[in-house]
Design a protein around this motif. Structure first.
Motif, PDB file in Angstrom:
ATOM      1  N   LEU A 105      17.703 -29.093 -13.079  1.00  8.85           N
ATOM      2  CA  LEU A 105      17.474 -28.005 -13.983  1.00  8.85           C
ATOM      3  C   LEU A 105      18.729 -27.387 -14.347  1.00  8.85           C
ATOM      4  N   GLY A 106      19.157 -27.311 -15.838  1.00 11.06           N
ATOM      5  CA  GLY A 106      20.258 -26.726 -15.873  1.00 11.06           C
ATOM      6  C   GLY A 106      21.541 -27.430 -16.130  1.00 11.06           C
ATOM      7  N   ARG A 107      21.218 -28.656 -15.440  1.00 15.76           N
ATOM      8  CA  ARG A 107      22.697 -29.429 -15.899  1.00 15.76           C
ATOM      9  C   ARG A 107      21.869 -30.992 -15.650  1.00 15.76           C
ATOM     10  N   GLU A 108      21.368 -31.447 -16.724  1.00 18.87           N
ATOM     11  CA  GLU A 108      20.901 -32.763 -16.953  1.00 18.87           C
ATOM     12  C   GLU A 108      21.967 -33.574 -17.280  1.00 18.87           C
ATOM     13  N   PRO A 109      21.569 -34.817 -16.517  1.00 18.18           N
ATOM     14  CA  PRO A 109      22.653 -35.904 -17.211  1.00 18.18           C
ATOM     15  C   PRO A 109      21.533 -36.278 -18.310  1.00 18.18           C
ATOM     16  N   MET A 110      22.547 -36.496 -19.471  1.00 22.44           N
ATOM     17  CA  MET A 110      21.696 -36.858 -20.686  1.00 22.44           C
ATOM     18  C   MET A 110      22.201 -38.175 -21.343  1.00 22.44           C
ATOM     19  N   HIS A 111      21.164 -39.114 -21.917  1.00 20.79           N
ATOM     20  CA  HIS A 111      21.297 -40.212 -22.566  1.00 20.79           C
ATOM     21  C   HIS A 111      22.231 -39.865 -23.695  1.00 20.79           C
ATOM     22  N   ASN A 112      21.453 -39.068 -24.591  1.00 20.20           N
ATOM     23  CA  ASN A 112      22.575 -38.496 -25.742  1.00 20.20           C
ATOM     24  C   ASN A 112      22.285 -37.107 -25.709  1.00 20.20           C
ATOM     25  N   ARG A 113      22.426 -36.505 -26.678  1.00 21.33           N
ATOM     26  CA  ARG A 113      22.361 -35.009 -27.076  1.00 21.33           C
ATOM     27  C   ARG A 113      20.949 -34.530 -26.758  1.00 21.33           C
ATOM     28  N   PHE A 114      19.947 -35.328 -26.968  1.00 21.76           N
ATOM     29  CA  PHE A 114      18.569 -34.791 -26.860  1.00 21.76           C
ATOM     30  C   PHE A 114      17.756 -35.355 -25.778  1.00 21.76           C
ATOM     31  N   THR A 115      18.002 -36.486 -25.227  1.00 16.29           N
ATOM     32  CA  THR A 115      17.161 -37.073 -23.991  1.00 16.29           C
ATOM     33  C   THR A 115      17.649 -37.061 -22.705  1.00 16.29           C
ATOM     34  N   ILE A 116      17.089 -36.701 -21.791  1.00 16.22           N
ATOM     35  CA  ILE A 116      17.620 -36.602 -20.484  1.00 16.22           C
ATOM     36  C   ILE A 116      17.456 -38.153 -19.742  1.00 16.22           C
ATOM     37  N   ASP A 117      18.312 -38.390 -19.124  1.00 17.76           N
ATOM     38  CA  ASP A 117      18.625 -39.905 -18.608  1.00 17.76           C
ATOM     39  C   ASP A 117      17.806 -39.760 -17.075  1.00 17.76           C
ATOM     40  N   ALA A 118      16.441 -39.977 -16.989  1.00 12.13           N
ATOM     41  CA  ALA A 118      15.754 -39.576 -15.689  1.00 12.13           C
ATOM     42  C   ALA A 118      16.188 -40.535 -14.784  1.00 12.13           C
ATOM     43  N   ASP A 119      16.507 -41.669 -15.152  1.00 10.96           N
ATOM     44  CA  ASP A 119      17.009 -42.567 -14.019  1.00 10.96           C
ATOM     45  C   ASP A 119      18.295 -42.145 -13.416  1.00 10.96           C
ATOM     46  N   ALA A 120      19.364 -41.842 -14.276  1.00 15.16           N
ATOM     47  CA  ALA A 120      20.508 -41.352 -13.712  1.00 15.16           C
ATOM     48  C   ALA A 120      20.000 -40.142 -12.933  1.00 15.16           C
ATOM     49  N   ALA A 121      19.368 -39.180 -13.115  1.00 17.58           N
ATOM     50  CA  ALA A 121      18.866 -38.141 -12.694  1.00 17.58           C
ATOM     51  C   ALA A 121      18.441 -38.351 -11.180  1.00 17.58           C
ATOM     52  N   LYS A 122      17.531 -39.394 -11.093  1.00 20.69           N
ATOM     53  CA  LYS A 122      17.157 -39.434  -9.822  1.00 20.69           C
ATOM     54  C   LYS A 122      18.119 -40.273  -8.826  1.00 20.69           C
ATOM     55  N   ARG A 123      18.919 -41.241  -9.353  1.00 22.58           N
ATOM     56  CA  ARG A 123      20.115 -41.969  -8.544  1.00 22.58           C
ATOM     57  C   ARG A 123      21.058 -40.727  -8.087  1.00 22.58           C
ATOM     58  N   LEU A 124      21.427 -39.833  -9.087  1.00 25.12           N
ATOM     59  CA  LEU A 124      22.454 -38.910  -8.615  1.00 25.12           C
ATOM     60  C   LEU A 124      21.727 -37.693  -7.497  1.00 25.12           C
ATOM     61  N   VAL A 125      20.593 -37.431  -7.804  1.00 19.79           N
ATOM     62  CA  VAL A 125      19.768 -36.450  -6.804  1.00 19.79           C
ATOM     63  C   VAL A 125      19.870 -37.410  -5.484  1.00 19.79           C
ATOM     64  N   ASP A 126      19.422 -38.669  -5.335  1.00 14.21           N
ATOM     65  CA  ASP A 126      19.484 -39.489  -4.323  1.00 14.21           C
ATOM     66  C   ASP A 126      20.759 -39.440  -3.391  1.00 14.21           C
ATOM     67  N   GLU A 127      21.812 -39.696  -4.290  1.00 16.54           N
ATOM     68  CA  GLU A 127      23.134 -39.718  -3.831  1.00 16.54           C
ATOM     69  C   GLU A 127      23.455 -38.503  -2.955  1.00 16.54           C
ATOM     70  N   VAL A 128      23.219 -37.403  -3.575  1.00 20.33           N
ATOM     71  CA  VAL A 128      23.767 -36.170  -2.959  1.00 20.33           C
ATOM     72  C   VAL A 128      22.592 -36.000  -1.626  1.00 20.33           C
ATOM     73  N   ILE A 129      21.583 -36.255  -1.740  1.00 22.02           N
ATOM     74  CA  ILE A 129      20.520 -36.287  -0.456  1.00 22.02           C
ATOM     75  C   ILE A 129      21.083 -37.112   0.502  1.00 22.02           C
ATOM     76  N   HIS A 130      21.450 -38.273   0.362  1.00 19.78           N
ATOM     77  CA  HIS A 130      21.856 -39.280   1.211  1.00 19.78           C
ATOM     78  C   HIS A 130      23.236 -38.901   1.693  1.00 19.78           C
ATOM     79  N   ALA A 131      24.146 -38.509   0.976  1.00 11.82           N
ATOM     80  CA  ALA A 131      25.440 -38.145   1.408  1.00 11.82           C
ATOM     81  C   ALA A 131      25.339 -37.209   2.493  1.00 11.82           C
ATOM     82  N   HIS A 132      24.532 -36.156   2.708  1.00 12.69           N
ATOM     83  CA  HIS A 132      24.481 -35.170   3.407  1.00 12.69           C
ATOM     84  C   HIS A 132      23.288 -35.224   4.571  1.00 12.69           C
TER      85      HIS A 132
END
Ligand SMILES: Nc1ncnc2c1ncn2[C@@H]1O[C@H](COP(=O)(O)OP(=O)(O)OP(=O)(O)O)[C@@H](O)[C@H]1O
Ligand SMILES: [Mg+2]
Lengths: 514, 352
Positions: A105-132
């Motif tokens: 929220l507030g720093r969304e990975p974007m496909h383009n200017r208007f749509t959020i890249d939901a897959d990337a979001a999940k992947r990135l968040v997953d990475e952080v969760i696992h890394a720590h």
């Protein structure tokens, strides 16, 4: 490269609305790769100082240096850009969103200017969760998480923003000891990767356990910075309060067993779409003249038990009686009329109306007593408020909006209200959440006084020390059922490790046979 | 000590801490009027004179301006009361119209009842508005429907029905206006500033403002209502019966609208004309917004609104300003006054 991460110099912050000087020429330094504890009594100005650093409050004067550069921080976004993150005293999560949605929220990975890249979001968040090494599911709804897990989400949210300096405002207040231990593990790892951490806490043993250095504030001023190894707990307490202090509370063992006030018989709570019941066949009695403690790890039914006691969660099976009368179907309104006093664990969303004044917040449940022929009795209300503010040494005045008080002071107002209007039985959920040492002791003394006066006191707390030192009887919850009941000699000899084992449901069999 | 007195005084008046902020905004809004006049009018001096001085130039204009503010005050009180309880009442227009209609036909029917007839008719008007709004509150309590939408839809439906009744069964055959029969002469409120339309309903409006203020801030029910509006979970936790605070405030809100409608009839129009209320509901919303839903602040806000409206009308009559331009100016002013961004700047200024 210098080895200080943050230097705050000569910070002055006065709240216009109340004219209170919350930070009075305060200095603070945080080293790189260090854990600094910020300590001090309720209302000392800790949260305010951290809000200044996080760009949420604008100081009248003072300078801030981050990584050797003079900076101006006007908003949390600025702070994030400078690598500063903050986890607040009260969670700021959207319950309806998933973990991943909250984090981005507030720093969304974007496909383009208007749509959020939901897959990337999940992947990135997953990475952080696992890394720590966190243990949360990115697609879980935040509303369904336990307090400890929500805390993790808040931290992940900041780590996702790549912060180097992480501020945590009373992160351990509502955590159980196990949860705290695991949080501390995480914090140490973060420190070892070179991050700087500022941690606010009221618990002395936590300061000793986790910090490299400790900074102590008192009444808006900075008392000083100390190497943690060089001060002991007594000295710390002395520095915070400006006087010496003995934390022990005197409590006489209870003798007289008296009437039953509340009786739970086979009470169950089943949520729709959820296989496992939230509460399962819970049976117990609460009697006058005793403090009944409830212990359990988050997510094991204590939250639901609290809602049932408060009359906000309907039960799906069993019966509850109050002084012989069936109250299984009674709502909050009816329960209040029957004499319930109740300190909720959620002090902001349930326990107070933030924009209303302290005096208005103090009369919510006793409003009948403060009105005559439908008119409010202004003088009485003010008088009542002043007395309670005095007794509980609340830092604030009767006509301030309660939202402008410090976290601990809001809690004191809620405690004062409920204790003052106690009539028959009283439920405390996390009563000392966010209170400083002296206030905690005061509240504990009050609880014992209530018990001695014949009240039936129900205490739900994640703080085992609190449970063990106050309760006359303890019920331990695991997976929604009572797995052990401790009383008398057994309660005196039980160790915290054993308690921990019960709470994880390990000793079930053995306990049942006792 | 001084500070304490000051704070108590402010509390009594319900003046927001940001009162100074409001003044700043007012100033910006008026500056905008100047600017627009110079841009849109060929005779800006004349336009401005009529805009600003016009409404005050004689008792006729002054009285009419004050008269315009009366239904606005009632209606804005209605909006605010619902708002304080956390409910939106967007159906004001229909509640006002419906209330006015019922009050009129009751008054006509009770012509021989004297003062009792006046009271009965006005109360019936208020109850009509109240019931309309309370119905939406009830739906919300029962089925969590959104009262913002239901009040609005219901209001539109009722307006159509009332329009039909006025044009059909209840039309006064004696005139060629589309209106009901007039209420008896003895029922009408006295004029207090001849030759203008201003009637003694103004006193009622002032009294009602004080009543609403006292209700909200001095009674137990008002306290419960406000706590419910600020935090419903807190109210429920404290044992406040939450269902009733979805319905009661809506009833009171609608009743105030109905009352406003009745006042317009008894003080000004004497007969319920088709569509006479068009725009009043929305204007009331603007007034309530300017006053930030504080009862006592509604009086200056309503006067300000009436002043700007009357100024625009005056400028239209006496200079080259067209209806459209007058409307634009009016809209710009209200847009500025209600803009929350500006409000924030206003408060910041006060702080800094
Ligand atoms: N938004 C606000 N408006 C006005 N006054 C405020 C506001 N926030 C805090 N204060 C005041 O500033 C003082 C310091 O508050 P702060 O929240 O910094 O205390 P704290 O040290 O974090 O205390 P606690 O341990 O209780 O959380 C308090 O007296 C409080 O009443
Ligand atoms: Mg704080």
């Amino acid at each position: 490269m210098s080895d200080t991460a943050v230097t705050m110099h000569d910070i002055v912050k006065t709240y216009r609305e109340t004219g209170r000087c919350a930070n009075d020429h305060v200095d603070l330094t945080v080293g790189r790769g260090e854990i600094l504890c910020l300590a001090g009594e309720n209302g000392a100005g800790k949260t305010t100082l951290m809000k200044v650093l996080y760009g949420m409050e604008k100081p009248e004067s003072g300078t801030i240096t981050v990584m050797g550069k003079r900076v101006k921080i006007d908003s949390p976004l600025d702070a994030n850009r400078l690598g500063i993150g903050m986890v607040h005293q009260h969670f700021m999560l959207v319950d309806e969103y998933t973990v991943a949605q909250n984090v981005i929220l507030g720093r969304e990975p974007m496909h383009n200017r208007f749509t959020i890249d939901a897959d990337a979001a999940k992947r990135l968040v997953d990475e952080v969760i696992h890394a720590h090494g966190f243990s949360i599911d990115p697609s879980a709804r935040v509303g369904s998480l336990t307090v400890g897990q929500k805390q993790q989400v808040e931290i992940v949210k900041m780590l996702y923003r790549d912060v180097d300096i992480l501020i945590l405002d009373e992160p351990t207040a509502v955590l159980t000891e196990q949860e705290t231990a695991s949080l501390f593990g995480t914090l140490r790892t973060l420190r070892d990767t070179g991050k700087s951490l500022i941690l606010i806490t009221h618990k002395l043993h936590e300061i000793k356990a986790i910090s490299d250095r400790v900074a102590i504030m008192r009444q808006g001023r900075m008392v000083g910075h100390y190497e943690t190894a060089s001060v002991d707990e007594r000295e710390l307490a002395g520095l915070m309060m400006g006087k010496s202090f003995s934390p022990a509370i005197g409590k006489t063992p209870y003798g007289r067993k008296q009437e039953t006030v509340l009786r739970f018989a086979q009470v169950s709570v089943v949520r729709r779409n959820q296989g496992r019941p939230m509460l399962k066949d819970v049976s117990f009695v609460a009697r006058t003249g005793e403090i009944l403690g409830f212990a359990g790890v988050g997510g094991n039914g204590l939250g639901e038990l609290e809602s049932v006691l408060a009359g906000t969660l309907p039960i799906s099976g069993g019966t509850i009686t109050h002084r012989g009368q069936d109250i299984s179907k009674s709502d909050a309104h009816r329960l209040r009329e029957r004499g319930l006093a109740y300190v909720p664990s959620d002090r902001l969303k349930v326990g107070s109306a933030l924009e209303a004044s302290v005096s208005e917040n103090l009369i919510i449940a006793a409003r009948k007593r403060f009105s005559r022929h439908g008119m409010m009795r202004g003088k009485h209300i003010m008088q009542h408020a002043r007395t309670l503010i005095d007794t509980y040494s609340v830092q604030g005045t009767a006509d301030m909006p309660i939202g402008t008080l410090s976290g601990g002071n809001i809690q004191k107002v809620i405690l004062a209200r409920e204790i003052a209007q106690y009539r028959d039985y009283i439920v405390f959920s996390e009563p000392t959440w966010g209170l400083d040492i002296a206030s905690s002791k005061f509240v504990h003394t009050q609880m014992i006084a209530l018990r001695d006066a014949g009240a039936s006191v129900l205490l739900l707390s994640s703080n085992l020390d609190e449970i063990l030192s106050l309760s006359d009887r303890v019920l331990i919850f695991s997976r929604g059922s009572i797995v052990a009941e401790l009383e008398g000699e057994r309660l005196h000899t039980v160790t915290k490790e054993e308690m921990g084992a019960y709470m994880l449901g390990m000793h079930v069999r053995e306990a049942a046979h006792e | 000590m001084n500070d304490r007195m000051d704070r108590r005084w402010k509390r009594f008046l319900g003046v927001p801490r940001s009162a100074l902020g409001s003044l700043v905004i007012l100033f910006i809004a008026l500056a905008a009027v100047f600017l627009l006049s110079f841009l849109l009018s060929k005779t800006p001096a004349r336009t401005l004179r009529y805009f600003f001085i016009g409404p005050l130039q004689n008792t006729y204009y002054l009285g009419n301006m004050l008269n315009t503010s009366i239904p606005l005050i009632f209606s804005a009180l209605g909006v605010s009361l619902a708002m304080r309880a956390g409910s939106f009442n967007l159906g004001g227009e229909g509640q006002l119209y419906g209330g006015a209609f019922i009050a009129t036909v009751s008054a006509v029917a009770m012509a021989g009842w004297g003062i009792a007839g006046v009271i009965c008719a006005i109360v019936l008007g208020a109850v009509t508005g109240g019931v309309m709004a309370a119905f939406s509150g009830y739906l919300r309590m029962k089925w969590q429907t959104n009262e913002l939408i239901t009040t609005f839809l219901l209001s539109n439906a009722v307006s159509l029905v009332v329009g039909y009744l006025i044009a059909g069964p209840f039309m006064d055959p004696a005139t060629n206006l589309i209106a009901t029969r007039k209420i008896p002469e003895s029922f009408r409120f006295s004029r207090i500033l001849e030759p203008s339309n201003l009637s003694s309903a103004l006193v009622m409006a002032l009294v009602m403002t004080v009543v609403v203020h006292l209700y909200l801030y001095r009674t137990k029910s008002g306290y419960e209502l406000r706590m419910y509006g600020l935090n419903p979970r807190f109210a429920r936790y404290g044992g406040i019966n939450s269902g009733s605070y979805l319905v009661l405030p809506m009833f009171l809100s609608g009743a105030l609208y109905g009352l406003g409608g009745a006042m317009a009839i008894f003080g000004t129009y004497y007969a319920c004309m088709k569509d006479f209320s068009v725009g009043m509901g929305w204007n009331a919303l603007a007034v309530a917004l300017i006053a930030r839903f504080r009862p006592v602040a509604i009086i200056p806000a309503a006067l300000f609104f009436a002043y700007i409206e009357s100024g625009a009308r005056n400028a239209m009559l006496h200079s080259d300003v067209t209806f459209e331009i007058a409307s634009i100016v009016q809209s710009v002013v209200f847009f500025l006054v209600t803009s929350s961004v500006l409000q924030r700047i206003g408060t910041k200024r006060e702080r800094g």
